[in-house]
Design an enzyme around this catalytic site. Structure first.
Site, PDB file in Angstrom:
ATOM      1  N   HIS A   1       0.833  -1.205   0.000  1.00 26.76           N
ATOM      2  CA  HIS A   1       0.000   0.000   0.000  1.00 26.76           C
ATOM      3  C   HIS A   1       0.865   1.251   0.000  1.00 26.76           C
ATOM      4  O   HIS A   1       1.925   1.299   0.645  1.00 26.76           O
ATOM      5  CB  HIS A   1      -0.956   0.021   1.198  1.00 26.76           C
ATOM      6  CG  HIS A   1      -0.302  -0.050   2.544  1.00 26.76           C
ATOM      7  ND1 HIS A   1       0.031   1.074   3.276  1.00 26.76           N
ATOM      8  CD2 HIS A   1       0.074  -1.097   3.313  1.00 26.76           C
ATOM      9  CE1 HIS A   1       0.571   0.722   4.425  1.00 26.76           C
ATOM     10  NE2 HIS A   1       0.613  -0.597   4.476  1.00 26.76           N
TER      11      HIS A   1
ATOM     12  N   ASP B   1      -0.518   4.242   0.879  1.00 24.89           N
ATOM     13  CA  ASP B   1      -1.050   5.174   1.873  1.00 24.89           C
ATOM     14  C   ASP B   1      -0.349   4.984   3.217  1.00 24.89           C
ATOM     15  O   ASP B   1       0.193   3.915   3.517  1.00 24.89           O
ATOM     16  CB  ASP B   1      -2.567   5.022   2.022  1.00 24.89           C
ATOM     17  CG  ASP B   1      -2.985   3.630   2.486  1.00 24.89           C
ATOM     18  OD1 ASP B   1      -2.436   2.641   1.959  1.00 24.89           O
ATOM     19  OD2 ASP B   1      -3.859   3.530   3.370  1.00 24.89           O
TER      20      ASP B   1
ATOM     21  N   ASP C   1       6.415   1.435   7.227  1.00 31.49           N
ATOM     22  CA  ASP C   1       5.062   0.937   6.936  1.00 31.49           C
ATOM     23  C   ASP C   1       4.402   1.806   5.874  1.00 31.49           C
ATOM     24  O   ASP C   1       3.693   2.735   6.196  1.00 31.49           O
ATOM     25  CB  ASP C   1       4.251   0.934   8.220  1.00 31.49           C
ATOM     26  CG  ASP C   1       2.895   0.262   8.078  1.00 31.49           C
ATOM     27  OD1 ASP C   1       2.655  -0.409   7.058  1.00 31.49           O
ATOM     28  OD2 ASP C   1       2.064   0.425   8.982  1.00 31.49           O
TER      29      ASP C   1
ATOM     30  N   GLU D   1      -5.101   0.789   2.640  1.00 28.42           N
ATOM     31  CA  GLU D   1      -4.841  -0.272   3.614  1.00 28.42           C
ATOM     32  C   GLU D   1      -4.960   0.240   5.032  1.00 28.42           C
ATOM     33  O   GLU D   1      -5.432  -0.463   5.921  1.00 28.42           O
ATOM     34  CB  GLU D   1      -3.443  -0.858   3.392  1.00 28.42           C
ATOM     35  CG  GLU D   1      -3.208  -2.196   4.087  1.00 28.42           C
ATOM     36  CD  GLU D   1      -2.766  -2.071   5.541  1.00 28.42           C
ATOM     37  OE1 GLU D   1      -2.856  -3.066   6.286  1.00 28.42           O
ATOM     38  OE2 GLU D   1      -2.322  -0.968   5.955  1.00 28.42           O
ATOM     39  N   GLU D   2      -4.535   1.490   5.246  1.00 34.25           N
ATOM     40  CA  GLU D   2      -4.541   2.046   6.598  1.00 34.25           C
ATOM     41  C   GLU D   2      -5.903   2.603   7.008  1.00 34.25           C
ATOM     42  O   GLU D   2      -6.084   2.995   8.152  1.00 34.25           O
ATOM     43  CB  GLU D   2      -3.482   3.157   6.724  1.00 34.25           C
ATOM     44  CG  GLU D   2      -2.059   2.711   6.465  1.00 34.25           C
ATOM     45  CD  GLU D   2      -1.487   1.859   7.588  1.00 34.25           C
ATOM     46  OE1 GLU D   2      -2.251   1.455   8.488  1.00 34.25           O
ATOM     47  OE2 GLU D   2      -0.276   1.583   7.552  1.00 34.25           O
TER      48      GLU D   2
ATOM     49  N   GLU E   1       4.350  -5.940   4.664  1.00 37.55           N
ATOM     50  CA  GLU E   1       4.159  -5.359   5.987  1.00 37.55           C
ATOM     51  C   GLU E   1       5.402  -5.574   6.856  1.00 37.55           C
ATOM     52  O   GLU E   1       6.086  -6.596   6.732  1.00 37.55           O
ATOM     53  CB  GLU E   1       2.942  -5.984   6.675  1.00 37.55           C
ATOM     54  CG  GLU E   1       1.615  -5.638   6.047  1.00 37.55           C
ATOM     55  CD  GLU E   1       1.250  -4.156   6.199  1.00 37.55           C
ATOM     56  OE1 GLU E   1       1.826  -3.474   7.075  1.00 37.55           O
ATOM     57  OE2 GLU E   1       0.396  -3.690   5.435  1.00 37.55           O
TER      58      GLU E   1
ATOM     59  N   HIS F   1       3.732   3.670  12.788  1.00 35.76           N
ATOM     60  CA  HIS F   1       2.630   4.513  13.276  1.00 35.76           C
ATOM     61  C   HIS F   1       3.063   5.474  14.392  1.00 35.76           C
ATOM     62  O   HIS F   1       2.220   6.179  14.944  1.00 35.76           O
ATOM     63  CB  HIS F   1       1.439   3.678  13.747  1.00 35.76           C
ATOM     64  CG  HIS F   1       0.744   2.942  12.635  1.00 35.76           C
ATOM     65  ND1 HIS F   1      -0.570   2.556  12.719  1.00 35.76           N
ATOM     66  CD2 HIS F   1       1.164   2.523  11.427  1.00 35.76           C
ATOM     67  CE1 HIS F   1      -0.921   1.923  11.601  1.00 35.76           C
ATOM     68  NE2 HIS F   1       0.128   1.891  10.803  1.00 35.76           N
TER      69      HIS F   1
END
Length: 381
Positions: free
Chosen positions: A70, A72, A103, A137-138, A166, A352
């Site tokens: 992903h 995003d 990520d 995805e997020e 991931e 994150h």
């Protein structure tokens, strides 16, 4: 003196500099597509609602090896708390800093450079190579990978092997690969009572008091014992909300949010039934809204796991651990099609978080791992 960066790090920096907070893509996919077309990939752009997705494939025969990922990222949070601007990739003491470094823009960069080297050396590789990339995805995940898989399934186009980029590693890149994930079942439970003045308890029914023994029973329940690949199913209450904000009013209802992370030993429907039985045993007036984010999946053995283990040993000299711990990933949409799915990516310690970062050398190692895995699966006699 200008620092010479690898192709992987240069690409990762370019991706990080794009503020692609879900569902935005900010040109990340366009840049990837341009490079993939130069490698002979056929591209299908698959936008759904506000989400950008694409499916790229090189080759028209099976088996299909796929990288899934992903573009995003999650929001940065307060930018003033970052040591460096989150969307201005910075290298400090060998670490690449910025939102998405781990990520998973670092993994996407490693996908791309591994592909470029592999195809240069093996232009007539066996089978097909594909990429499934989303910008959702997020976030809600409704219009991302799951929609692309529906599109592929409708024409019976199957993935045999899939690596999801991931961040799976713990202390050293490649030390852990995820060969499955637990299912995630969330719920919002409402228990109704009778609102009234606290001084007249005979005229009220306190839903918080009534719900408490049932919640204790749910928390104490043994849902299963797990198995060789999964820990026992976990039940966790995440939020309780009830009341009018004052001390002298019994609320008319209470809302409770909880989540199951469940193994392959139990199904979502079985969990729903058992929860309902416990609530009924406590004579509650209740209703519940369920959200199934994904069922558990497992790639227990096979040529993909073996290729990953052998590549990690050859490139890093370590033996990898197979794990199903952690949250969910888009692998939950791919595995039900019959694909072998593993997650292999960089160290996840800062994902994150403020000051997300990843080792530059780790991303170069990751690119080498991806190339080695493709060689093992797509160049065998």
């Amino acid at each position: 003196m200008t620092q010479t960066l690898s192709a992987t790090i240069e690409l990762a920096k370019d991706l990080i500099n794009r503020r692609s907070v879900t569902p935005e893509d900010e040109g990340c996919q366009d840049m990837m597509i341009e490079r993939l077309e130069a490698l002979g990939f056929n591209i299908e752009r698959l936008p759904f609602e506000e989400v950008k997705n694409f499916w790229a494939r090189r080759g028209d025969s099976g088996p299909v090896f796929c990288f899934a990922g992903h573009t995003d990222v999650v929001p940065s949070g307060p930018e003033e708390r970052w040591e460096y601007p989150p969307f201005e990739a910075t290298i400090k003491q060998g670490m690449l800093c910025g939102r998405g470094a781990a990520d998973m823009k670092g993994s996407i960069a490693a996908f791309m450079t591994a592909l470029e080297r592999f195809i240069e050396q093996h232009p007539d590789h066996q089978g097909s190579i594909a990429l499934l990339i989303t910008s959702d995805e997020e976030g809600p995940w409704v219009n991302g990978t799951t929609r692309v898989i529906d599109h592929l399934e409708a024409r019976n186009e199957k993935i045999k092997w899939c690596i999801v980029g991931e961040p799976s590693s713990t202390t050293q890149v490649g030390d852990v690969i995820k060969n499955g994930r637990r299912g995630s079942l969330g719920a919002t439970l409402t228990v109704r009572g009778v609102q009234g003045h606290v001084a007249y308890p005979h005229l009220v029914k306190n839903p918080i008091h009534m719900a408490a023994p049932a919640l204790a029973a749910l928390a104490a329940e043994v849902w299963d014992e797990g198995n060789d690949f999964f820990p026992p199913t976990s039940f966790q209450i995440s939020n309780i909300n009830g009341g009018t904000g004052v001390t002298n009013v019994v609320p008319g209802h209470v809302d409770i949010m909880f989540n199951f992370r469940f193994s392959t030993e139990v199904t979502a429907n079985e969990l729903k039934t058992r929860v309902g039985k416990i609530l009924d045993e406590h004579n509650l007036d209740w209703d519940i809204d369920w959200v199934l984010s994904g069922n558990p999946f497992l790639t227990a053995e096979g040529d993909l796991v073996e290729a990953c283990q052998q590549a990690i040993s050859a490139v890093t000299g370590i033996e990898t651990e197979l794990s199903t711990s952690g949250g969910t990933s888009d692998g939950r949409f791919i595995a039900p099609t019959g694909a072998q799915v593993v997650e292999l990516g960089p160290i996840n310690a800062t994902i994150h978080k403020v000051d997300e970062r990843v080792s530059c050398s780790d991303l170069d190692t990751l690119s080498d791992l991806y190339e080695n895995i493709m060689a093992r699966l797509l160049t065998q006699p």
